[in-house]
Design a protein around this motif. Structure first.
Motif, PDB file in Angstrom:
ATOM      1  N   THR A 174       0.854  -1.176   0.000  1.00 40.02           N
ATOM      2  CA  THR A 174       0.000   0.000   0.000  1.00 40.02           C
ATOM      3  C   THR A 174       0.894   1.230   0.000  1.00 40.02           C
ATOM      4  O   THR A 174       2.083   1.160   0.348  1.00 40.02           O
ATOM      5  CB  THR A 174      -0.902   0.043   1.241  1.00 40.02           C
ATOM      6  OG1 THR A 174      -0.078   0.193   2.412  1.00 40.02           O
ATOM      7  CG2 THR A 174      -1.743  -1.222   1.348  1.00 40.02           C
ATOM      8  N   ALA A 175       0.316   2.357  -0.384  1.00 34.68           N
ATOM      9  CA  ALA A 175       1.107   3.592  -0.387  1.00 34.68           C
ATOM     10  C   ALA A 175       1.614   3.917   1.010  1.00 34.68           C
ATOM     11  O   ALA A 175       2.758   4.357   1.187  1.00 34.68           O
ATOM     12  CB  ALA A 175       0.265   4.743  -0.930  1.00 34.68           C
ATOM     13  N   GLU A 176       0.777   3.685   2.024  1.00 37.72           N
ATOM     14  CA  GLU A 176       1.169   3.999   3.397  1.00 37.72           C
ATOM     15  C   GLU A 176       2.267   3.060   3.891  1.00 37.72           C
ATOM     16  O   GLU A 176       3.206   3.489   4.574  1.00 37.72           O
ATOM     17  CB  GLU A 176      -0.051   3.921   4.314  1.00 37.72           C
ATOM     18  CG  GLU A 176      -1.100   4.990   4.047  1.00 37.72           C
ATOM     19  CD  GLU A 176      -1.971   4.691   2.827  1.00 37.72           C
ATOM     20  OE1 GLU A 176      -1.899   3.556   2.295  1.00 37.72           O
ATOM     21  OE2 GLU A 176      -2.713   5.593   2.405  1.00 37.72           O
ATOM     22  N   SER A 177       2.160   1.770   3.544  1.00 35.54           N
ATOM     23  CA  SER A 177       3.190   0.819   3.952  1.00 35.54           C
ATOM     24  C   SER A 177       4.522   1.139   3.281  1.00 35.54           C
ATOM     25  O   SER A 177       5.583   1.126   3.927  1.00 35.54           O
ATOM     26  CB  SER A 177       2.759  -0.609   3.593  1.00 35.54           C
ATOM     27  OG  SER A 177       3.802  -1.532   3.846  1.00 35.54           O
ATOM     28  N   ALA A 178       4.473   1.441   1.980  1.00 35.58           N
ATOM     29  CA  ALA A 178       5.699   1.803   1.263  1.00 35.58           C
ATOM     30  C   ALA A 178       6.323   3.045   1.868  1.00 35.58           C
ATOM     31  O   ALA A 178       7.549   3.127   2.046  1.00 35.58           O
ATOM     32  CB  ALA A 178       5.394   2.021  -0.218  1.00 35.58           C
ATOM     33  N   ALA A 179       5.489   4.036   2.193  1.00 40.97           N
ATOM     34  CA  ALA A 179       5.998   5.282   2.768  1.00 40.97           C
ATOM     35  C   ALA A 179       6.614   5.044   4.134  1.00 40.97           C
ATOM     36  O   ALA A 179       7.693   5.565   4.447  1.00 40.97           O
ATOM     37  CB  ALA A 179       4.863   6.301   2.878  1.00 40.97           C
ATOM     38  N   THR A 180       5.949   4.258   4.960  1.00 39.82           N
ATOM     39  CA  THR A 180       6.461   3.994   6.302  1.00 39.82           C
ATOM     40  C   THR A 180       7.832   3.316   6.241  1.00 39.82           C
ATOM     41  O   THR A 180       8.771   3.709   6.954  1.00 39.82           O
ATOM     42  CB  THR A 180       5.471   3.109   7.081  1.00 39.82           C
ATOM     43  OG1 THR A 180       4.229   3.809   7.221  1.00 39.82           O
ATOM     44  CG2 THR A 180       6.018   2.771   8.462  1.00 39.82           C
TER      45      THR A 180
END
Length: 324
Positions: free
Chosen positions: A283-289
């Motif tokens: 997910t975008a949030e997982s990749a960002a984290t």
């Protein structure tokens, strides 16, 4: 650390909803002042492009850690501008210029929408062909029509209403480069790239909308066509991406404004984030984290002068959230 906020993701299926009058907010206070209640929710537009998914994921990851309630609205480019103008959307990180100028410049000039800053430089955006087609002589838009049969008279774009598709249709309608009898094929980013990848693997000729940053530039051997500056602007690293907000947000929500004024990306960063989303199903949030945890030096300049919603220093709160 501030309490975890609930993140929501909604879809705008029609014209943006009309908001009631915004509550009057207090003037910006000194450091460690709490963020006013009316500024604690941040509604961000995400238009289905992987690069904007990635950058929006970065922004929401940091904002969530600061205690904001982020709401990512999945919508189209035209509805994004309407939403910003009507106050239904607070932030859009994906204004590609100069290709979107015709869709937004009047709104910027009138003050209906605010441009905060350039958040990415060195981008590209125009038509591309496989390297083998370029080797055979197609290196400029003016070369396409002489090879119409090889291309099937088709140019592949992304979703309807996208600025790139509109520019392609403008070229066709104006018979620019002899393209009057060519056809624009609209689908989506994923659909277009699936078509392009299949053609590339079979060494078939295809012309499609390309841009950088994007993993397509490493997964396929492609060439950006010259000659389209009048439509797309300079394609050799000449495009820029900008952060937009609804009018007045910077005055009403100074802490959020400081963060948005600090937030900038690089082509390399976005390539890595998009690769995680497209190639590994993140997910975008997982990749960002994961990216921010591995690159913590990015946070200090982004969070200079920025607090949590409760007024605590922002940097330690975000660093702590990334460690969880």
């Amino acid at each position: 650390m501030t309490p975890t906020k609930t993140k929501t993701k909604t879809t705008l299926a029609g014209a943006a909803l009309t908001l009631g009058a915004l509550a009057t907010t207090a003037a910006a206070g000194p450091a460690l002042a709490e963020v006013s209640e009316s500024c604690r929710q941040v509604r961000l537009a995400e238009v289905g492009w992987t690069d904007i998914q990635a950058t929006t994921g970065v922004a929401t990851t940091v904002l969530d850690a600061l205690g904001y309630d982020t709401d990512v609205k999945v919508t189209s480019v035209p509805l994004t501008f309407i939403g910003l103008e009507q106050g239904d959307i607070d932030v859009f990180l994906g204004l590609w210029m100069p290709s979107m100028a015709g869709m937004v410049q009047e709104r910027l000039d009138s003050g209906a929408i605010d441009r905060v800053r350039t958040n990415l430089e060195g981008a590209k955006y125009t038509l591309v062909v496989p390297q083998y087609a370029a080797d055979a002589g197609v290196t400029d838009l003016a070369d396409l029509d002489a090879h119409k049969d090889r291309f099937g008279g088709k140019i592949y774009g992304i979703e309807p209403g996208n600025d790139g598709n509109l520019l392609i249709q403008d070229m066709i309608d104006a018979d620019a480069f002899g393209l009057a009898d060519w056809q624009l094929i609209e689908s989506s980013e994923a659909g277009m790239l699936l078509q392009a990848r299949g053609a590339w693997q079979s060494e078939e000729w295809i012309a499609f909308l390309g841009w950088a940053p994007h993993p397509m530039n490493t997964k396929m051997d492609i060439v950006y066509l010259t000659g389209g500056d009048a439509y797309f602007g300079p394609n050799q690293g000449g495009a820029t991406v900008h952060t937009l907000t609804r009018a007045g947000l910077s005055d009403e929500c100074p802490n959020l404004a400081r963060f948005l004024n600090n937030l900038a990306f690089t082509v390399e960063m976005e390539n890595i984030l998009m690769g995680a989303i497209l190639d590994h199903g993140e997910t975008a949030e997982s990749a960002a984290t994961k990216y921010l945890a591995a690159n913590p030096d990015l946070l200090a300049p982004w969070l200079e002068g920025v607090t949590t919603v409760d007024g605590a220093p922002g940097l330690p709160a975000v660093e702590a959230a990334l460690m969880e």
